[in-house]
Write an enzyme that holds these catalytic residues in place. Structure first.
Site, short mmCIF file in Angstrom:
data_model
loop_
_atom_site.label_atom_id
_atom_site.label_comp_id
_atom_site.label_asym_id
_atom_site.label_seq_id
_atom_site.Cartn_x
_atom_site.Cartn_y
_atom_site.Cartn_z
N GLY A 276 0.84 -1.20 0.00
CA GLY A 276 0.00 0.00 0.00
C GLY A 276 0.87 1.24 0.00
CB CYS B 109 5.31 -3.95 0.41
SG CYS B 109 6.09 -2.33 0.19
CE1 TYR B 110 0.58 0.97 5.50
CE2 TYR B 110 -0.78 -0.99 5.76
CZ TYR B 110 -0.49 0.33 6.11
OH TYR B 110 -1.25 0.98 7.05
CG HIS C 230 5.83 -5.34 -4.29
ND1 HIS C 230 4.51 -5.24 -3.87
CD2 HIS C 230 6.45 -4.22 -3.85
CE1 HIS C 230 4.35 -4.10 -3.22
NE2 HIS C 230 5.51 -3.47 -3.19
CD GLU D 5 2.93 -8.15 -5.35
OE1 GLU D 5 2.58 -7.02 -4.98
OE2 GLU D 5 3.69 -8.89 -4.69
CB SER E 266 -20.76 -6.88 -26.63
OG SER E 266 -19.75 -7.76 -26.16
N GLY F 197 -18.17 -9.83 -27.77
CA GLY F 197 -16.85 -9.90 -27.17
C GLY F 197 -16.70 -11.16 -26.31
CB VAL F 198 -13.71 -12.47 -24.50
CG1 VAL F 198 -13.40 -13.70 -23.67
CG2 VAL F 198 -12.78 -12.38 -25.68
CG ASP F 199 -15.35 -9.97 -20.73
OD1 ASP F 199 -14.46 -10.85 -20.80
OD2 ASP F 199 -15.09 -8.76 -20.55
CB SER F 200 -21.26 -10.42 -23.53
OG SER F 200 -20.83 -10.35 -24.88
CE LYS G 126 -11.11 -9.14 -21.19
NZ LYS G 126 -12.41 -8.92 -21.88
#
Length: 523
Positions: free
Chosen positions: A58, A85-86, A171, A173, A226, A228-231, A379
């Site tokens: 943070g 970290c924080y 970090h 990650e 739409s 797209g991938v998500d819908s 995603k």
């Protein structure tokens, strides 16, 4: 959040720009993880039955009045805890140690030397290349802790294994920490004992079962599609659960890409076997956009008009179902996990850069109940689910496309003429990117029509026409991005074809701005 019946690692967010990365990294080795604001009451954290807890980084100092506050009792649960970290400073401060401003702030690449290795560093080399980003450091450790790693300037890692507590100042990650994934896996799998059962197969089975239970034997659902991938993935998941009781509504808002209205219908009906109602409302949308140049107004007009058109079509479907004795009760949305995280920021909702159409954007008086099957996914995970659903790669590898479509890639007024010009230029850009084998290697690649005209010469004649900008970026999740160094021959092909083939454009420029400071889209 409804977590599936699987091992869970809870990540408490103290406002770090890297918090989402922690969750994504842990999921990469098939362990489920969730991000919660650090202010989440402890009983809600424990209700998820986590195998372990990660305290994120943070931007604050533990002594700041505005520093994000977590319940210190999170350190008394007996569960394994990893501070990052924080998170290390939070542990030190609340357990009786001392955190002070560092004489030399560490930011960027650093070398860490292990001085007293623990289970957290199992299998890792004695020297690690890591990424640091901190201004404070632990001067005095809390009772029971010992230093397990150092840099030349500061404590890099501490541990109190008797209380199942570990912390690192760097970090793990981020990609710059080369052994970061191994460290996180040591914590989640070996120390916490989390099962590596967060797989596409498991997700599909549990999600389909949950949707069937939600909707019941007679319920119906509608989905705004739409293409797209998500819908698309959301629709296929729901269709697998309730079959033809799902109706997808695909709206042509007048600012789709070239031939997209026809192509999406064909794909959704013939390849995905979805029940699709297609609505050509292009004149309706373009009429509302006439004379509007402010980008946020464009977004709101398109968002509001979409809800209106969608509502009109839903009423028609509703009446038809009602006459047959059935009623629609559910609305399917392709909301993703980053949307959920950002809408529950540790400091409240994030500063609005651009309005979002999913989280918090629905009418308060909406009678439909929500189904958000992708709400727990990033995603890249959505694409993995789509592949396990045997969906075509053409859909799964489709680059992100903004909800307001080409309207936010046309700077200035959106007119039918300008839409047609950009559709042609954008199609050429995508064709050449694909021809070069780069489409799947970049996050997004597209054309932008600028409100700038310049003098040119074509066929020995003077021209005065519009300027087109090409934008191509590399990114993991769209939150940050670097401009893509496209080969000169690709840029030359795009430029030559646009100027030669698209009437109305006589100049092409390339955008070399990263995010931040810019955004990926121009508006």
């Amino acid at each position: 959040m409804d977590t599936p019946q699987t091992s869970t690692i809870v990540i408490l967010d103290f406002g770090s720009q890297y918090t989402q990365l922690i969750a994504r990294r842990i999921r990469e080795f098939n362990v489920f993880s969730v991000v919660l604001p650090c202010t989440t009451p402890l009983d809600k954290v424990l209700a998820l039955q986590p195998k372990g807890i990660v305290l994120s980084g943070g931007p604050s100092s533990v002594y700041d009045d505005t520093a994000p506050k977590a319940d210190p009792k999170v350190l008394e649960t007996g569960l394994p805890v990893l501070g990052i970290c924080y998170g290390l400073q939070f542990m030190t401060h609340h357990l009786g140690g001392k955190v002070v401003p560092a004489a030399a702030r560490e930011y960027g690449h650093a070398e860490v030397e292990l001085v007293d290795p623990t289970a957290l560093f199992h299998g890792l080399p004695e020297k690690l290349e890591v990424w640091m980003s901190h201004g404070d450091h632990a001067e005095t450790l809390a009772p029971g802790f010992r230093v397990t790693a150092r840099t030349a300037n500061a404590v890099a890692s501490i541990a109190d294994e008797s209380r199942k507590m570990w912390a690192v100042q760097f970090h793990p990650e981020v990609a710059h920490t080369k052994q970061g994934m191994a460290l996180l896996k040591n914590f989640a799998v070996d120390i916490c004992g989390a099962k590596q059962d967060w797989t596409p197969e498991h997700f599909i089975a549990t999600t389909v079962a949950k949707i069937r239970e939600q909707v019941g034997e007679t319920g119906h659902a509608i989905c705004g599609l739409s293409g797209g991938v998500d819908s698309s993935v959301a629709a296929v998941l729901v269709a697998r659960a309730i079959g033809d009781r799902l109706t997808c509504i695909f709206v042509n808002n007048g600012v789709l890409r070239k031939d997209e209205f026809a192509k999406v219908q064909k794909t959704m009906r013939e390849e995905l076997k979805l029940n699709v109602v297609a609505v050509d409302a292009s004149e309706r949308f373009l009429g509302k956009l006439a004379g509007v140049t402010d980008p946020e107004k464009k977004r709101k007009i398109i968002g509001n008009e979409f809800i209106s058109v969608f509502d009109d079509e839903a009423k028609k479907i509703f009446e038809a179902e009602k006459s047959s004795g059935e009623e629609i009760a559910w609305l399917v949305q392709g909301t993703l996990y980053p949307d959920v995280i950002e809408s529950a920021s540790v400091h409240g909702p994030s500063h609005v850069i651009k309005s979002h159409h999913n989280v918090g954007g629905l009418p308060e008086d909406m009678k439909l109940k929500l189904i958000e099957p992708l709400r727990d996914l990033f995603k890249d995970e959505v694409r993995r689910i789509g592949r396990d659903l045997d969906m075509p790669e053409e859909i799964l590898e489709r680059q992100p496309f903004p909800g307001p479509g080409l309207a936010v890639r046309i700077l200035g007024e959106v007119t039918p003429e300008r839409v047609a010009i950009l559709q042609e230029a954008d199609a050429i850009c995508v064709e050449e990117i694909k021809r070069a084998g780069l489409y799947r290697k970049v996050w997004q690649s597209f054309a932008v029509l600028l409100p700038v005209k310049s003098v040119g010469v074509m066929g020995d004649q003077r021209t005065y026409a519009s300027t087109c900008a090409i934008r191509a970026v590399e990114s993991e999740d769209g939150m940050t991005a670097d401009w893509a160094a496209l080969p000169y021959e690709v840029l030359r092909a795009i430029s030559s074809r646009i100027v030669s083939e698209v009437r109305g454009i006589n100049r092409v420029v390339y955008d070399i701005t990263s995010k931040p400071p810019g955004t990926i889209e121009w508006e």
